[in-house]
Design an enzyme around this catalytic site. Structure first.
Site, mmCIF file in Angstrom:
data_model
loop_
_atom_site.group_PDB
_atom_site.id
_atom_site.type_symbol
_atom_site.label_atom_id
_atom_site.label_comp_id
_atom_site.label_asym_id
_atom_site.label_seq_id
_atom_site.Cartn_x
_atom_site.Cartn_y
_atom_site.Cartn_z
ATOM 1 N N GLY A 1 29.314 42.745 29.881
ATOM 2 C CA GLY A 1 28.027 43.353 30.201
ATOM 3 C C GLY A 1 28.057 44.849 29.987
ATOM 4 N N GLU B 1 36.446 53.193 33.168
ATOM 5 C CA GLU B 1 37.201 51.932 33.242
ATOM 6 C C GLU B 1 38.480 52.174 34.044
ATOM 7 O OE1 GLU B 1 37.181 48.544 32.376
ATOM 8 O OE2 GLU B 1 39.166 48.677 33.287
ATOM 9 N N GLY C 1 37.673 41.281 30.622
ATOM 10 C CA GLY C 1 38.135 39.900 30.458
ATOM 11 C C GLY C 1 38.398 39.509 29.013
ATOM 12 N N ASN D 1 41.192 36.501 27.980
ATOM 13 C CA ASN D 1 40.593 35.165 28.079
ATOM 14 C C ASN D 1 40.930 34.281 26.888
ATOM 15 O OD1 ASN D 1 38.621 35.626 26.073
ATOM 16 N ND2 ASN D 1 37.203 36.489 27.563
ATOM 17 N N MET E 1 36.952 31.121 24.324
ATOM 18 C CA MET E 1 35.957 30.042 24.141
ATOM 19 C C MET E 1 34.552 30.606 24.283
ATOM 20 S SD MET E 1 37.734 26.976 26.286
ATOM 21 C CE MET E 1 36.484 25.770 25.916
ATOM 22 N N VAL F 1 35.908 53.698 39.912
ATOM 23 C CA VAL F 1 34.760 54.164 40.687
ATOM 24 C C VAL F 1 34.864 53.595 42.098
ATOM 25 C CG1 VAL F 1 32.259 54.029 40.927
ATOM 26 C CG2 VAL F 1 33.299 54.381 38.670
ATOM 27 N N GLU G 1 37.548 21.700 29.496
ATOM 28 C CA GLU G 1 38.209 22.286 28.334
ATOM 29 C C GLU G 1 39.598 21.670 28.208
ATOM 30 O OE1 GLU G 1 38.512 26.430 29.370
ATOM 31 O OE2 GLU G 1 40.538 26.582 28.625
ATOM 32 N N HIS H 1 36.363 32.235 36.323
ATOM 33 C CA HIS H 1 34.945 32.501 36.049
ATOM 34 C C HIS H 1 34.182 32.981 37.283
ATOM 35 C CE1 HIS H 1 35.286 29.149 32.733
ATOM 36 N NE2 HIS H 1 35.931 30.244 32.407
ATOM 37 N N ASN I 1 31.951 27.960 29.982
ATOM 38 C CA ASN I 1 32.622 29.266 30.070
ATOM 39 C C ASN I 1 31.574 30.364 29.873
ATOM 40 O OD1 ASN I 1 33.920 27.020 28.605
ATOM 41 N ND2 ASN I 1 35.765 28.139 29.064
ATOM 42 N N PHE J 1 31.269 33.918 29.017
ATOM 43 C CA PHE J 1 31.074 35.261 28.446
ATOM 44 C C PHE J 1 29.945 35.372 27.433
ATOM 45 C CE2 PHE J 1 34.933 34.464 25.535
ATOM 46 C CZ PHE J 1 34.236 34.528 24.333
HETATM 47 P P1 FAE Z 1 34.751 41.792 33.133
HETATM 48 O O1 FAE Z 1 34.996 41.307 31.748
HETATM 49 O O2 FAE Z 1 35.573 41.231 34.232
HETATM 50 O O3 FAE Z 1 34.930 43.385 33.106
HETATM 51 C C1 FAE Z 1 34.894 44.182 34.242
HETATM 52 C C2 FAE Z 1 35.656 45.469 33.954
HETATM 53 O O4 FAE Z 1 35.376 46.412 34.969
HETATM 54 C C3 FAE Z 1 37.171 45.286 33.925
HETATM 55 O O5 FAE Z 1 37.683 45.890 32.756
HETATM 56 C C4 FAE Z 1 37.646 46.022 35.180
HETATM 57 O O6 FAE Z 1 38.925 46.620 35.031
HETATM 58 C C5 FAE Z 1 36.568 47.066 35.364
HETATM 59 N N1 FAE Z 1 36.376 47.505 36.754
HETATM 60 C C6 FAE Z 1 36.288 46.739 37.863
HETATM 61 N N2 FAE Z 1 36.061 47.483 38.971
HETATM 62 C C7 FAE Z 1 35.989 48.785 38.525
HETATM 63 C C8 FAE Z 1 35.776 50.027 39.179
HETATM 64 N N3 FAE Z 1 35.564 50.102 40.507
HETATM 65 N N4 FAE Z 1 35.796 51.160 38.441
HETATM 66 C C9 FAE Z 1 35.997 51.108 37.095
HETATM 67 N N5 FAE Z 1 36.206 49.937 36.419
HETATM 68 C C10 FAE Z 1 36.195 48.794 37.129
HETATM 69 O O7 FAE Z 1 33.224 41.639 33.555
HETATM 70 N N6 FAE Z 1 35.208 33.097 29.630
HETATM 71 C C11 FAE Z 1 34.722 32.466 28.525
HETATM 72 O O8 FAE Z 1 33.506 32.485 28.280
HETATM 73 N N7 FAE Z 1 35.588 31.792 27.693
HETATM 74 C C12 FAE Z 1 36.924 31.701 27.930
HETATM 75 O O9 FAE Z 1 37.672 31.102 27.140
HETATM 76 C C13 FAE Z 1 37.432 32.352 29.097
HETATM 77 N N8 FAE Z 1 38.760 32.279 29.420
HETATM 78 C C14 FAE Z 1 39.239 33.033 30.466
HETATM 79 C C15 FAE Z 1 40.622 33.072 30.699
HETATM 80 C C16 FAE Z 1 41.134 33.926 31.680
HETATM 81 C C17 FAE Z 1 42.618 33.961 31.933
HETATM 82 C C18 FAE Z 1 40.252 34.739 32.453
HETATM 83 C C19 FAE Z 1 40.784 35.664 33.509
HETATM 84 C C20 FAE Z 1 38.884 34.679 32.231
HETATM 85 C C21 FAE Z 1 38.365 33.834 31.249
HETATM 86 N N9 FAE Z 1 37.005 33.787 30.980
HETATM 87 C C22 FAE Z 1 36.525 33.086 29.906
HETATM 88 C C23 FAE Z 1 36.033 34.524 31.818
HETATM 89 C C24 FAE Z 1 35.499 35.801 31.151
HETATM 90 O O10 FAE Z 1 36.554 36.591 30.650
HETATM 91 C C25 FAE Z 1 34.675 36.566 32.206
HETATM 92 O O11 FAE Z 1 33.607 35.719 32.595
HETATM 93 C C26 FAE Z 1 34.113 37.856 31.664
HETATM 94 O O12 FAE Z 1 35.139 38.732 31.233
HETATM 95 C C27 FAE Z 1 33.267 38.563 32.727
HETATM 96 O O13 FAE Z 1 32.587 39.630 32.105
HETATM 97 P P2 FAE Z 1 31.979 40.813 32.960
HETATM 98 O O14 FAE Z 1 31.193 41.676 32.050
HETATM 99 O O15 FAE Z 1 31.279 40.253 34.151
#
Ligand code: FAE
Length: 539
Positions: free
Chosen positions: A53, A72, A147, A151, A154, A282, A393, A478, A516, A518
């Protein structure tokens, strides 16, 4: 070069590489790292986090000519370690693997009940975090790209009927005609060549699971991915350095994966209006009488020590710190009275997308292969099941030897929701989720895999998840919700009770998506940013 990368992306990729080559933590296209990290204390727009996002917000703000600072808390993953690689291998993890741990905490606890999966490591701002609450833990990526760094790649578009059930107020026609295709194109989504899939050793594990599912009368589907399958085929042919075929995934991929630093974030830097500041967490946010937001930002070093606490002002604030990160920032602000008008809905509507992991033991003649690609490309689709909808999956388990295990991550339709609450004593947000709330997920997954076991005369594995458990229901990949669209925000992510404050990440989705997440997080962010940039004045 693939068509999703424009010239501006390439400029951005260049900026990322230049920044890392010189060891700077503050990166931007213009005069990259010539400025001290604390120099910019005001930016018209600030984006917190750099996951899906956040990356969409940064790019679209940059394109609109709005000078934007991305904060970040993790590292820029672009500098090779002593082994010449940016990320460490999954089977030989070192300090780069996990966020300030002394031991890795992989989803699999043991193998044959032996403590051979996890390894001791030195604390470091590694790329994968596992945040533990009493009955649930949440895996997340840390670093520029969030993430997308860890990840499985997928890239699944949800079923339209279920998307409309989850977010009825969002115009589904627009999403499926405009925003999902745009997200897929920007993310560089592609699909495995079915004939290669059907012949390669690297996906034997998926074919075995497909055969077993079909025997139980279940459908399987190919799942798109952001891993470059042309690259993977070159890996298999010995023409490219192996990444997905070398067991790399949860601690980062050194090649092949189109993580956000290669797509959205590179394009954002390429606009010339976006700067990313790393290792900057932050902590607080307040609003001045003139409407300026002031963020309290801790800059930390590789030991986790706060080396500087600064204040950064902005007019527009976009929160993309993920479901837990964004919700924590808002709850702290609401409950400590720095943004007292935020809705009581902040913190509500959290769910782990009904995630449950399980594994089956195959017969000796059903070998799954010692060679396994780490990128899942197939799922068992039983979402139309009237009592227990499941999308499972078919997950790899690349241990480098034959183990006869079929592993799955099931996504179930779990109606339970948790709440995130601010705890003033520890100054952190805590997820309130009871183990019993996982029961609907376990029941649904069990119904599907009992059926597969019956049809194939196979059994579950008991040795992988600790405590002889057959279903790992104590973690999620997730995390969704906490600042739900249309409740804590308006229908476009504008936070209620605080003008020019926006949420742009997975916290907008109310706990469940059926696939999934993302692609949906990205598409929803695209939709919301288009509306916000068209309607709201940015200055
Ligand atoms: P996200 O990608 O979590 O990013 C948040 C960012 O904000 C991170 O870089 C943090 O370090 C940073 N952050 C947090 N707090 C702070 C703060 N206070 N100050 C500054 N920075 C901060 O958010 N999803 C799929 O669709 N397909 C897959 O195959 C899949 N496999 C996955 C496998 C694993 C092992 C994991 C952990 C997740 C997987 N996911 C998968 C989930 C997907 O990566 C996740 O839904 C998204 O990354 C979430 O996106 P957001 O934008 O919500």
């Amino acid at each position: 070069m693939t068509n999703y990368l424009t010239r501006r992306h390439m400029l951005g990729v260049g900026a990322l590489q230049a920044a890392s080559a010189f060891g700077f933590t503050r990166i931007g296209l213009t005069a990259a790292a010539a400025v001290e990290p604390e120099a910019t204390q005001y930016a018209p727009a600030v984006v917190v986090g750099s996951g899906y996002g956040a990356a969409v917000a940064a790019l679209r703000l940059g394109e609109a000519g709005v000078e934007t600072l991305v904060l970040e808390m993790g590292r820029l993953w672009n500098t090779a370690g002593p082994d010449g690689k940016v990320f460490c291998a999954t089977r030989t993890p070192d300090r780069r693997s996990m966020w300030f741990r002394t031991r890795t905490e992989a989803p699999l606890a043991t193998f044959l009940w032996l403590d051979v999966v996890n390894k001791d490591i030195n604390p470091y701002p590694g790329v994968l975090d596992r945040v533990r609450y009493s009955d649930m833990s949440v895996f997340m990526g840390r670093g520029v790209g969030g993430g997308s760094l860890v990840n499985g790649g997928m890239a699944v578009t949800p079923k339209r009927s279920y998307f409309s059930e989850v977010l009825p107020q969002v115009n589904a026609a627009q999403m499926y005609e405009t925003w999902f295709p745009k997200a897929r194109q920007m993310l560089g989504v592609n699909t495995v060549d079915p004939s290669w899939f059907n012949s390669t050793n690297w996906y034997r594990f998926s074919r075995v699971s497909r055969k077993h599912a079909e025997r139980a009368g279940l459908n399987t589907v190919f799942v798109p991915s952001v891993y470059d399958f042309a690259y993977m085929q070159r890996e298999a042919a010995g023409l490219a350095v192996k990444s997905a075929l070398a067991g790399e995934v949860i601690y980062g991929n050194n090649h092949g994966k189109r993580s956000l630093d290669k797509t959205y974030l590179a394009a954002a830097l390429g606009t010339g209006n976006v700067t990313i500041r790393t290792m900057s967490r932050v902590r607080g946010v307040r609003r001045e009488p003139d409407g300026t937001y002031v963020l309290t930002v801790d800059r930390t070093d590789d030991h986790g020590r706060v080396v500087a606490t600064t204040e950064v002002g902005c007019r527009q604030l976009f929160l993309g710190a993920g479901s837990l990160g964004t919700t924590e920032i808002l709850l702290r602000a609401r409950d400590r009275g720095t943004l007292p008008d935020l809705s009581l809905e902040v913190g509500r509507g959290w769910g782990g997308n009904g995630n449950v992991m399980t594994a089956r033991a195959n017969h000796l003649w059903d070998t799954v292969g010692k060679n396994q690609a780490t990128m899942p490309v197939m799922g068992i689709d039983d979402w139309s099941n009237p009592t227990h909808p499941v999308f499972a999956e078919i997950a790899p388990l690349p241990m480098g030897f034959e183990h006869w295990i079929s592993l799955y991550l099931a996504i179930t339709k779990n109606p339970e929701r948790g709440t995130i609450a601010y705890d003033s004593a520890s100054d952190t947000a805590r997820l309130q989720w009871r183990r019993s709330q996982n029961q609907p997920s376990v029941t649904a997954a069990k119904s599907l895999f009992d059926r597969i076991n019956r049809a194939n005369a196979t059994i579950y594995r008991y040795d992988l998840f600790g405590e002889n458990k057959t279903f790992a229901d104590d973690f999620t990949y997730h995390p969704l919700g906490g600042c739900v669209l249309g409740r804590a925000t308006d229908n476009y992510g504008r936070v209620k009770g605080s003008p020019r404050l926006y949420v742009t990440d997975g916290s907008l989705i109310p706990g469940s998506l059926g696939v999934n997440p993302f692609v949906t997080i990205t598409a929803l962010a695209e939709r919301n940013m288009a509306r916000v940039l068209a309607q709201d004045e940015m200055d």
